[in-house]
Design a protein around this motif. Structure first.
Motif, short mmCIF file in Angstrom:
data_model
loop_
_atom_site.label_atom_id
_atom_site.label_comp_id
_atom_site.label_asym_id
_atom_site.label_seq_id
_atom_site.Cartn_x
_atom_site.Cartn_y
_atom_site.Cartn_z
N ARG A 35 0.83 -1.20 0.00
CA ARG A 35 0.00 0.00 0.00
C ARG A 35 0.87 1.26 0.00
NH1 ARG A 35 -5.51 -0.22 2.22
NH2 ARG A 35 -6.20 -2.38 2.18
N VAL A 36 0.36 2.28 -0.64
CA VAL A 36 0.95 3.61 -0.54
C VAL A 36 0.30 4.30 0.65
CG1 VAL A 36 1.22 5.85 -1.65
CG2 VAL A 36 1.35 3.74 -3.02
N ILE A 37 1.11 4.87 1.52
CA ILE A 37 0.59 5.52 2.73
C ILE A 37 1.05 6.97 2.73
CG2 ILE A 37 0.58 5.53 5.25
CD1 ILE A 37 1.10 2.53 5.14
N ALA A 38 0.09 7.88 2.76
CA ALA A 38 0.38 9.31 2.76
C ALA A 38 -0.16 9.93 4.04
CB ALA A 38 -0.24 9.99 1.54
N LEU A 39 0.67 10.69 4.74
CA LEU A 39 0.27 11.36 5.97
C LEU A 39 -0.08 12.81 5.66
CD1 LEU A 39 -0.03 11.44 9.08
CD2 LEU A 39 2.41 12.04 9.18
N LEU A 40 -1.29 13.23 6.05
CA LEU A 40 -1.71 14.61 5.84
C LEU A 40 -1.34 15.48 7.02
CD1 LEU A 40 -5.31 14.09 4.37
CD2 LEU A 40 -3.11 14.06 3.19
N ASN A 41 -1.33 16.78 6.81
CA ASN A 41 -1.02 17.72 7.88
C ASN A 41 -2.05 17.67 8.99
OD1 ASN A 41 -2.92 18.95 6.00
ND2 ASN A 41 -2.68 20.81 7.21
N THR A 42 -3.24 17.14 8.70
CA THR A 42 -4.30 17.04 9.70
C THR A 42 -4.10 15.85 10.63
OG1 THR A 42 -5.63 15.72 8.15
CG2 THR A 42 -6.00 18.11 8.18
N GLY A 43 -3.12 15.00 10.32
CA GLY A 43 -2.90 13.80 11.11
C GLY A 43 -3.57 12.57 10.53
N VAL A 44 -4.38 12.76 9.50
CA VAL A 44 -5.07 11.64 8.85
C VAL A 44 -4.11 10.93 7.90
CG1 VAL A 44 -6.92 11.01 7.25
CG2 VAL A 44 -7.32 12.72 9.02
#
Length: 374
Positions: A35-44
């Motif tokens: 899986r590709v996992i991307a972390l957003l600035n919102t913590g999601v």
């Protein structure tokens, strides 16, 4: 030239609005889970199978691991593959161009089910064996200690709770999206039966609504539901103070803020309507991470509230780590206390061991710990 400047300003405004909803600050490829996992600035965290994204399906792990983030944080680029994905589209469940998505939908068309059939098939979240994707994003399945903890909780459940006699509470079958939202916002840190239920009942009585639906296996038709637009209109006509005094008759504040829960119902409704939610059908079709992004930017709306809302609108893969869940998990592990996030992950994994859905196990534990019988 004037037209070009105006177009540029509009495009810049759109980009800024999308950045405010959430932009990527880090991204990686998880080889084990593919899986590709991307972390957003919102913590999601956004996690999706590489095989489902345009340009990534047949790529090697080495190529997938080379990810670049655009300066705005709204784009992901794979230089070795010359592939690009747009983050706002990913949050809407779009993993490629229109033509590519159309081809994928055509392939999957024969597997599509109506919302009503999906609800009926779930039947309290207890069919279909071990649920797919129920393990939390942060749960490390290779960690023997965490696996042992999940097994300990599963054993405690088998010893203390007869899952065959548990039936999801009627609050999990709201008649309106507005009711699900009100319930989720008020339920945090309040006694459910003594405080939350009367508040919801007062709202429903004031506007002539049914709180829950009679048919658990299907959603009410959209025209039979109060929309979020209707809820927002109630506020705009009366104002926050009258909604507090005359409708809800409650002035509880959201945790860690001076914002009342009544006001946060309004703010949450506006945020959800802005991403296209009006009724229960809209919520069922919206990717969970998009709902999370919309709500997490609001002060006083935390993970427990968001998880509860997702559970009320039919997502079976979430757990609300309230005091009851944390107490049960801590007891099973022989500890004084367990953090909410950890308790949620352990219950999610324990649900897989027991062959039930996390939402169903969450309710079963809550009912046992609170002594609540439907």
């Amino acid at each position: 030239m004037v037209t070009s400047e105006q177009e540029f300003e509009r495009a810049e405004a759109r980009s800024q609005k999308e950045r405010e909803a959430g932009h990527v600050i880090s991204a990686r490829y998880d080889r084990r889970r593919r899986r590709v996992i991307a972390l957003l600035n919102t913590g999601v965290e956004i996690a999706f199978p590489a095989a489902q994204a345009e340009g990534l399906a047949d790529a090697s792990p080495e190529d997938l691991a080379q990810i670049e983030i655009s300066p705005t944080g709204l784009g992901l680029h794979w230089p070795r593959l010359d592939a690009d994905l747009y983050v706002p589209a990913l949050m809407r469940g779009v993993f490629g161009s229109r033509s590519w998505m159309a081809a994928q939908m055509g392939t999957a068309g024969g597997r599509a089910r109506s919302a009503a059939k999906a609800i009926a098939a779930r039947d309290n979240g207890r069919r279909g064996g071990r649920p797919r994707g129920t393990t939390g994003e942060n749960f490390n399945e290779s960690d023997p200690a965490q696996i042992h903890e999940a097994k300990s909780v599963a054993r405690q459940v088998r010893r203390l709770i007869d899952l065959n006699n548990v039936k999801l509470g009627k609050e999990y079958y709201p008649a309106h999206l507005s009711v699900a939202l009100i319930d989720a916002v008020f339920t945090t840190r309040l006694r459910y039966e003594a405080q939350v239920v009367p508040i919801i009942d007062r709202y429903c009585q004031h506007f002539g609504l049914m709180r829950t639906r009679a048919d658990r296996n299907s959603l009410p038709r959209p025209e039979e539901q109060e929309t979020l637009g209707d809820l927002i209109e109630h506020y705009e006509i009366r104002g926050i103070r009258l909604m507090e005094d005359d409708v809800f008759k409650a002035r509880y504040c959201s945790p860690g803020t001076r914002i009342t829960k009544v006001e946060n119902v309004y703010r949450s409704a506006v945020a959800l309507r802005d991403i296209g939610l009006e009724n229960l059908q809209d919520a069922a079709s919206k990717p969970p991470w998009e709902i999370k992004c919309a709500l997490r930017q609001l002060s006083g709306i935390g993970p427990r509230t968001i998880h509860m809302f997702l559970m009320y609108v039919g997502d079976e893969n979430y757990v609300k780590g309230d005091v009851h869940i944390c107490r049960f998990v801590a007891g099973a592990l022989g500890k004084k206390r367990v953090r909410a996030e950890k308790a949620e992950r352990i219950v999610q994994e324990a649900a897989g061991i027991l062959g039930v859905r996390p939402r169903f196990l969450d309710f079963s534990i809550w009912q046992y710990e609170s002594g609540s019988i439907e």
